[in-house]
Scaffold this motif. Structure first.
Motif, PDB file in Angstrom:
ATOM      1  N   UNK A 146     -12.755 -58.519  20.966  1.00 21.29           N
ATOM      2  CA  UNK A 146     -11.968 -57.385  20.339  1.00 21.29           C
ATOM      3  C   UNK A 146     -12.793 -55.665  21.720  1.00 21.29           C
ATOM      4  N   UNK A 147     -13.195 -56.708  22.375  1.00 23.82           N
ATOM      5  CA  UNK A 147     -14.129 -55.851  23.315  1.00 23.82           C
ATOM      6  C   UNK A 147     -12.742 -55.202  24.566  1.00 23.82           C
ATOM      7  N   UNK A 148     -12.512 -54.208  25.028  1.00 26.66           N
ATOM      8  CA  UNK A 148     -11.289 -54.208  25.497  1.00 26.66           C
ATOM      9  C   UNK A 148      -9.547 -54.243  24.986  1.00 26.66           C
ATOM     10  N   UNK A 149      -9.460 -54.095  24.001  1.00 24.37           N
ATOM     11  CA  UNK A 149      -7.960 -54.187  22.753  1.00 24.37           C
ATOM     12  C   UNK A 149      -7.884 -52.856  23.943  1.00 24.37           C
ATOM     13  N   UNK A 150      -6.816 -52.711  23.676  1.00 23.79           N
ATOM     14  CA  UNK A 150      -5.827 -51.294  23.993  1.00 23.79           C
ATOM     15  C   UNK A 150      -6.132 -50.583  22.890  1.00 23.79           C
ATOM     16  N   UNK A 151      -6.785 -49.107  22.553  1.00 21.39           N
ATOM     17  CA  UNK A 151      -6.632 -48.224  21.961  1.00 21.39           C
ATOM     18  C   UNK A 151      -5.428 -47.189  21.875  1.00 21.39           C
ATOM     19  N   UNK A 152      -4.931 -46.367  20.868  1.00 16.96           N
ATOM     20  CA  UNK A 152      -4.467 -44.837  21.714  1.00 16.96           C
ATOM     21  C   UNK A 152      -5.068 -43.857  20.264  1.00 16.96           C
ATOM     22  N   UNK A 153      -5.729 -42.990  20.741  1.00 15.49           N
ATOM     23  CA  UNK A 153      -6.076 -42.139  20.119  1.00 15.49           C
ATOM     24  C   UNK A 153      -5.736 -40.854  19.693  1.00 15.49           C
ATOM     25  N   UNK A 154      -5.177 -40.580  18.474  1.00 10.92           N
ATOM     26  CA  UNK A 154      -4.146 -39.541  17.968  1.00 10.92           C
ATOM     27  C   UNK A 154      -5.237 -38.471  16.974  1.00 10.92           C
ATOM     28  N   UNK A 155      -5.252 -37.586  17.451  1.00  9.10           N
ATOM     29  CA  UNK A 155      -6.239 -36.035  16.826  1.00  9.10           C
ATOM     30  C   UNK A 155      -5.663 -35.111  16.518  1.00  9.10           C
ATOM     31  N   UNK A 156      -5.166 -34.868  15.501  1.00 10.69           N
ATOM     32  CA  UNK A 156      -4.854 -33.741  14.872  1.00 10.69           C
ATOM     33  C   UNK A 156      -5.608 -32.415  14.726  1.00 10.69           C
ATOM     34  N   UNK A 157      -4.386 -31.116  14.841  1.00  7.12           N
ATOM     35  CA  UNK A 157      -5.332 -29.649  14.699  1.00  7.12           C
ATOM     36  C   UNK A 157      -5.848 -29.829  13.091  1.00  7.12           C
ATOM     37  N   UNK A 158      -6.850 -28.646  13.351  1.00  5.99           N
ATOM     38  CA  UNK A 158      -7.617 -28.876  11.875  1.00  5.99           C
ATOM     39  C   UNK A 158      -7.009 -28.949  10.424  1.00  5.99           C
ATOM     40  N   UNK A 159      -5.943 -28.863  10.222  1.00  6.34           N
ATOM     41  CA  UNK A 159      -4.670 -28.103   9.292  1.00  6.34           C
ATOM     42  C   UNK A 159      -4.472 -28.526   7.443  1.00  6.34           C
ATOM     43  N   UNK A 160      -4.764 -30.406   7.254  1.00 10.84           N
ATOM     44  CA  UNK A 160      -4.332 -30.554   6.402  1.00 10.84           C
ATOM     45  C   UNK A 160      -5.282 -29.161   5.212  1.00 10.84           C
ATOM     46  N   UNK A 161      -4.683 -29.960   4.174  1.00 16.34           N
ATOM     47  CA  UNK A 161      -5.433 -28.905   2.757  1.00 16.34           C
ATOM     48  C   UNK A 161      -6.239 -29.421   2.186  1.00 16.34           C
ATOM     49  N   UNK A 162      -5.557 -31.047   1.703  1.00 10.83           N
ATOM     50  CA  UNK A 162      -6.154 -31.395   0.867  1.00 10.83           C
ATOM     51  C   UNK A 162      -6.330 -32.950   1.252  1.00 10.83           C
ATOM     52  N   UNK A 163      -7.006 -33.735   0.604  1.00  6.02           N
ATOM     53  CA  UNK A 163      -7.208 -35.209   0.474  1.00  6.02           C
ATOM     54  C   UNK A 163      -5.845 -35.544   0.455  1.00  6.02           C
ATOM     55  N   UNK A 164      -4.847 -35.348  -0.776  1.00  2.00           N
ATOM     56  CA  UNK A 164      -4.085 -36.108  -1.325  1.00  2.00           C
ATOM     57  C   UNK A 164      -3.030 -35.340  -0.219  1.00  2.00           C
ATOM     58  N   UNK A 165      -2.975 -34.189   0.707  1.00  2.00           N
ATOM     59  CA  UNK A 165      -2.122 -33.968   1.876  1.00  2.00           C
ATOM     60  C   UNK A 165      -2.245 -35.456   2.762  1.00  2.00           C
ATOM     61  N   UNK A 166      -3.790 -35.344   2.938  1.00  2.00           N
ATOM     62  CA  UNK A 166      -4.017 -36.129   4.251  1.00  2.00           C
ATOM     63  C   UNK A 166      -3.609 -37.382   4.310  1.00  2.00           C
TER      64      UNK A 166
END
Ligand code: ADP
Ligand code: MG
Ligand code: ZN
Length: 477
Positions: A146-166
């Motif tokens: 697995x070492x070196x497998x390409x990853x895209x890391x996607x980071x959201x703004x802190x805008x979700x308001x519930x577990x269900x919405x997430x």
């Protein structure tokens, strides 16, 4: 803060393994399930002097993701070394991106994107338990496939308001990535991994509270349950007048317990510095053109098409477009019977989905063609809504053709003057007192009569038709 009404604030960090032919910085094929350490070379083993070369296809996928998320694509972005020690990281650093990520900003559904960057995955530690090789010691093996497998890391703004919405938003993201074809997006297999950052704050305020980070949850259900449990834990702390400590947490879905992995004091200082062995990524017009040509119809466009061309309700259009599995199933139902009203087809797909737990309709015993047949049986009044739902239950349990189930179970609708009128008459006769009240214009007891008819017909009558027959038989207008 104790006493004030609190709202959850949630931001997600998602790691996506990209489905390229080779690894991020070397020519090794991606490894999935091969014998350990058979997909390695000096670069991904981190041997001294080995030189990385960036994977053009991974950058292409990164640009496609950025375009789909309406990000700003950096004309020039750079790789950095993120330094830390771990047995699955032989170089002592991970090549990632820091201040010049490939994509900045963006939006998906109702959540803004902070950034998207490219990096390499670490190797995998398999904890093998007590080996016996060293007396009493537990051993782990490192699998560098697995070492070196390409990853895209996607980071959201802190805008979700519930577990269900997430959970719902994460499904939209998975649908988007799956539609793009850039990843297998399989949470169980780890090609889609999600960390959730969680804090609470008084409703109506804008300042962010102290957050904790729930690491690496590997199913939608666990993510929702984990967030819910962490929100409750923080709420209890605050209600008790205590404060939340910034730390990284692990949620155990088996016990619903949350344990600390590390606190802020132990947080890493990664000493990022520019990767000297990789030139900056310079995005050319040709690369942008190739990425934009590769973009398929995305969920937002599919949602619009369902509303504009098929006149689906806004709710159905969004439910399906945000979950490609549902949309694909819905399309297949419509394809198998062109005469079907799309909204009727949509309602039946929703009925089916509501009966599934953690399963996609494709994996159920109900085929698109059989669901279309069921809808047609309702449209032709062969079976009523209630009967059709019973048929659907049967189809879910055992599969099979709806018409056959209707016949075998005697679920044909009872309707028309011939069949239904005598049943209505009998119900009125059996309830003389209520019948008198009805005759006198007091319609309240009508429900009892309809209920009686439904009982006699085992739910196979149509309530409206029964009401009409009662009025007719009692000479009411
Ligand atoms: P870190 O440096 O700890 O990774 P970042 O500021 O980079 O933190 O944010 C990482 C993620 O945490 C993002 O998704 C962001 O939206 C979210 N986040 C940041 N602060 C908070 C907070 N107070 N509450 C909830 N989520 C937050
Ligand atoms: Mg983080
Ligand atoms: Zn390699």
């Amino acid at each position: 803060m104790a006493g004030a009404e609190l709202e959850p604030v949630i931001g997600l960090e998602i790691h996506v393994q990209l489905r390229t032919a080779t690894k991020m910085f070397c020519g090794c094929a991606l490894g999935f399930g091969e014998p350990p350490n058979t997909r390695t070379c000096p670069v991904c083993l981190g041997l001294p002097g080995a030189l990385p070369v960036a994977n053009a296809e991974a950058i292409h996928y990164g640009l496609m993701i950025g375009m789909a998320l309406e990000s700003t694509l950096a004309p020039v972005s750079t790789f950095h070394r993120k330094n830390y020690f771990y047995p699955d990281l032989p170089k002592g650093y991970q090549i990632s991106q820091f201040d010049l990520p490939l994509c900045s900003g963006g939006v998906l559904g109702d959540v803004n994107i902070h950034r998207v960057h490219l990096e390499e995955d670490a190797a995998k530690l398999n904890h093998a338990g007590v080996s016996g090789r060293i007396e009493g010691a537990e051993s782990s093996i490192v699998d560098f496939n697995r070492g070196g497998t390409p990853l895209a890391e996607i980071v959201t703004e802190p805008e979700l308001r519930s577990a269900e919405q997430a959970g719902e938003w994460l499904r939209l993201l998975r649908t988007t990535l799956r539609t793009l074809g850039v990843s297998d997006v399989n949470m169980e297999e780890g090609s889609l991994r999600c960390d959730a950052n969680i804090s609470l704050r008084p409703v109506g305020t804008n300042e962010l509270g102290t957050k904790t980070e729930l690491k690496n949850m590997n199913s939608f259900r666990f993510i929702e349950r984990g967030i819910r449990a962490e929100v409750e834990r923080q709420r209890a702390l605050i209600d008790a007048g205590e404060s939340v400590t910034q730390e990284t947490l692990h949620f155990d879905p088996k016990t619903e317990s949350i344990t600390s992995l590390r606190s802020k004091e132990e947080a890493h200082d990664y000493r990022y510095f520019p990767e000297p062995d990789l030139p900056p990524i310079v995005i050319t017009d040709a690369m942008l053109a190739r990425a934009s040509e590769a973009l398929p119809e995305l969920p937002a466009a599919r949602e619009r098409r369902y509303v504009d061309q098929l006149s689906l309700s806004a709710d159905s259009a969004r439910l399906f477009a945000w979950r490609a599995e549902l949309a694909d199933f819905f399309d297949a139902v419509c394809d198998s019977d062109a005469t079907l009203d799309p909204q009727v087809a949509a309602n039946w797909v929703t009925e089916l989905q509501g009966r599934l737990v953690d399963e996609e309709p494709q994996d159920s015993k109900v085929t698109p063609a059989s669901l279309a047949q069921l809808a047609a049986l309702v449209a032709s009044s062969t079976v009523n809504q209630g009967g059709a739902k019973q048929v659907l239950e049967q189809m879910l349990a055992n599969g099979g053709e709806p018409a056959e189930i209707v016949a075998a179970e005697g679920l044909e609708a009872v309707g028309g003057a011939d069949e239904l009128a005598p049943v209505v008459a009998a119900a009125l006769e059996a309830n003389p007192e209520l019948t008198e009240r009805l005759r006198g214009g007091d319609m309240k007891p009508i429900g009892v009569i309809v209920g009686e008819v439904m009982k006699q017909t085992r739910g196979r009558a149509d309530g409206k038709e029964v009401t009409a027959l009662v009025r007719e038989q009692l000479g009411l207008s």
